[in-house]
Design a protein around this motif. Structure first.
Motif, PDB file in Angstrom:
ATOM      1  N   UNK A  44       0.743  -0.896  -0.092  1.00 34.21           N
ATOM      2  CA  UNK A  44      -0.073  -0.005   0.062  1.00 34.21           C
ATOM      3  C   UNK A  44       0.865   1.158   0.098  1.00 34.21           C
ATOM      4  N   UNK A  45       2.281   1.367   0.037  1.00 36.16           N
ATOM      5  CA  UNK A  45       2.808   2.514   0.059  1.00 36.16           C
ATOM      6  C   UNK A  45       4.068   2.448  -0.704  1.00 36.16           C
ATOM      7  N   UNK A  46       4.100   3.542  -1.811  1.00 35.62           N
ATOM      8  CA  UNK A  46       5.405   3.219  -2.575  1.00 35.62           C
ATOM      9  C   UNK A  46       6.687   3.539  -1.888  1.00 35.62           C
ATOM     10  N   UNK A  47       7.952   2.933  -2.481  1.00 32.10           N
ATOM     11  CA  UNK A  47       9.171   3.068  -2.091  1.00 32.10           C
ATOM     12  C   UNK A  47       9.680   4.361  -2.503  1.00 32.10           C
ATOM     13  N   UNK A  48      10.332   5.020  -1.898  1.00 34.94           N
ATOM     14  CA  UNK A  48      10.888   6.313  -2.459  1.00 34.94           C
ATOM     15  C   UNK A  48      12.494   6.161  -2.835  1.00 34.94           C
ATOM     16  N   UNK A  49      13.250   5.388  -1.954  1.00 36.75           N
ATOM     17  CA  UNK A  49      14.541   5.486  -2.303  1.00 36.75           C
ATOM     18  C   UNK A  49      14.936   4.306  -2.766  1.00 36.75           C
ATOM     19  N   UNK A  50      15.358   4.051  -4.078  1.00 40.48           N
ATOM     20  CA  UNK A  50      15.785   2.819  -4.848  1.00 40.48           C
ATOM     21  C   UNK A  50      16.729   3.337  -5.981  1.00 40.48           C
ATOM     22  N   UNK A  51      17.306   2.497  -6.487  1.00 38.55           N
ATOM     23  CA  UNK A  51      18.337   2.932  -7.732  1.00 38.55           C
ATOM     24  C   UNK A  51      18.212   1.550  -8.519  1.00 38.55           C
ATOM     25  N   UNK A  52      17.922   1.702  -9.839  1.00 36.45           N
ATOM     26  CA  UNK A  52      18.069   0.901 -10.808  1.00 36.45           C
ATOM     27  C   UNK A  52      19.452   0.592 -11.339  1.00 36.45           C
ATOM     28  N   UNK A  53      19.868  -0.680 -11.323  1.00 36.37           N
ATOM     29  CA  UNK A  53      21.267  -0.982 -11.681  1.00 36.37           C
ATOM     30  C   UNK A  53      20.992  -1.663 -13.055  1.00 36.37           C
ATOM     31  N   UNK A  54      22.350  -2.227 -13.669  1.00 28.79           N
ATOM     32  CA  UNK A  54      22.230  -2.957 -14.921  1.00 28.79           C
ATOM     33  C   UNK A  54      21.429  -4.268 -14.725  1.00 28.79           C
ATOM     34  N   UNK A  55      20.998  -4.796 -15.867  1.00 25.20           N
ATOM     35  CA  UNK A  55      20.720  -5.905 -15.958  1.00 25.20           C
ATOM     36  C   UNK A  55      19.336  -6.135 -15.173  1.00 25.20           C
ATOM     37  N   UNK A  56      18.573  -5.253 -14.791  1.00 25.23           N
ATOM     38  CA  UNK A  56      17.309  -5.592 -14.086  1.00 25.23           C
ATOM     39  C   UNK A  56      17.405  -5.659 -12.631  1.00 25.23           C
ATOM     40  N   UNK A  57      18.586  -5.044 -11.991  1.00 24.93           N
ATOM     41  CA  UNK A  57      18.481  -5.337 -10.388  1.00 24.93           C
ATOM     42  C   UNK A  57      18.026  -3.651  -9.942  1.00 24.93           C
ATOM     43  N   UNK A  58      17.395  -3.769  -9.185  1.00 21.35           N
ATOM     44  CA  UNK A  58      17.088  -2.756  -8.013  1.00 21.35           C
ATOM     45  C   UNK A  58      17.654  -2.780  -6.880  1.00 21.35           C
ATOM     46  N   UNK A  59      18.248  -1.670  -6.261  1.00 20.40           N
ATOM     47  CA  UNK A  59      18.917  -1.374  -5.363  1.00 20.40           C
ATOM     48  C   UNK A  59      18.192  -0.453  -4.066  1.00 20.40           C
ATOM     49  N   UNK A  60      17.914  -0.996  -2.950  1.00 17.93           N
ATOM     50  CA  UNK A  60      17.370  -0.197  -1.869  1.00 17.93           C
ATOM     51  C   UNK A  60      18.413  -0.155  -0.891  1.00 17.93           C
ATOM     52  N   UNK A  61      19.045   1.258  -0.648  1.00 15.16           N
ATOM     53  CA  UNK A  61      20.136   1.225   0.395  1.00 15.16           C
ATOM     54  C   UNK A  61      19.861   0.566   1.846  1.00 15.16           C
ATOM     55  N   UNK A  62      18.704   0.893   2.079  1.00 21.32           N
ATOM     56  CA  UNK A  62      18.508   0.373   3.495  1.00 21.32           C
ATOM     57  C   UNK A  62      17.861  -0.908   3.556  1.00 21.32           C
TER      58      UNK A  62
END
Length: 172
Positions: A67-85
């Motif tokens: 129900x809530x959007x994630x604000x902090x993430x980064x799209x990396x190569x080959x379809x990987x999503x990084x969330x620092x926390x």
């Protein structure tokens, strides 16, 4: 009459190419068509990565955790999503909607030219030719006529496998 025969041959060839495309996508465990996808992933607080099934990723529309959007993430190569926390733990608790894939030759326009790697197109052509030449035949004999058919299709020809192996989904 020649036109009708050509039309039927063209139709058979199109079916063979469509079937070969599907076989290659199944082997690679991903889709290659540029379109919108929606996936659910299980979060794990020890991991900061989510691996999407389809790539290259053109854009991420949203990443939602119950129900809530994630604000902090980064799209990396080959379809990987990084969330620092790290991603919150839960079973299928993260929904990702994104656009990914290649512009296929059949979908190409002047504004959006084809982006499908030519090696994948060549593998599809090789597979379609292979299917037309040996549709499941594993052995033949002329004297007293004997033909054996494979029960499981015995996989893909080695040439096709070598061409598509760099595109096999690594995350699933």
């Amino acid at each position: 009459m020649g036109v009708q025969g050509d039309s039927i041959e063209q139709e058979v060839l199109q079916i063979q190419i469509a079937a070969s495309s599907q076989v290659i996508e199944n082997y690679c465990k991903r889709s290659f068509k540029l379109q919108s996808y929606s996936e659910r992933h299980s979060g794990n607080s020890r991991s900061s990565f989510i691996n999407l099934r389809n790539y290259p990723v053109e854009s991420i529309e949203e990443v939602v955790i119950p129900g809530k959007p994630v604000g902090e993430y980064e799209l990396l190569e080959e379809g990987r999503i990084f969330c620092p926390s790290g991603w919150p733990a839960g079973e299928h608790n993260i929904k990702v909607t994104y656009t990914a894939g290649y512009v296929l030759p059949c979908d190409a326009t002047t504004e959006k030219p084809r982006t499908l790697p030519e090696v994948l197109e060549l593998a599809c052509i090789f597979h379609a030719q292979w299917m037309l030449r040996t549709p499941g035949v594993t052995a033949e004999r002329v004297g007293d006529i004997s033909v054996n058919y494979s029960a499981d299709g015995e996989g893909l020809p080695p040439t096709v496998v070598s061409l598509i192996s760099p595109y096999v989904g690594r995350w699933v």
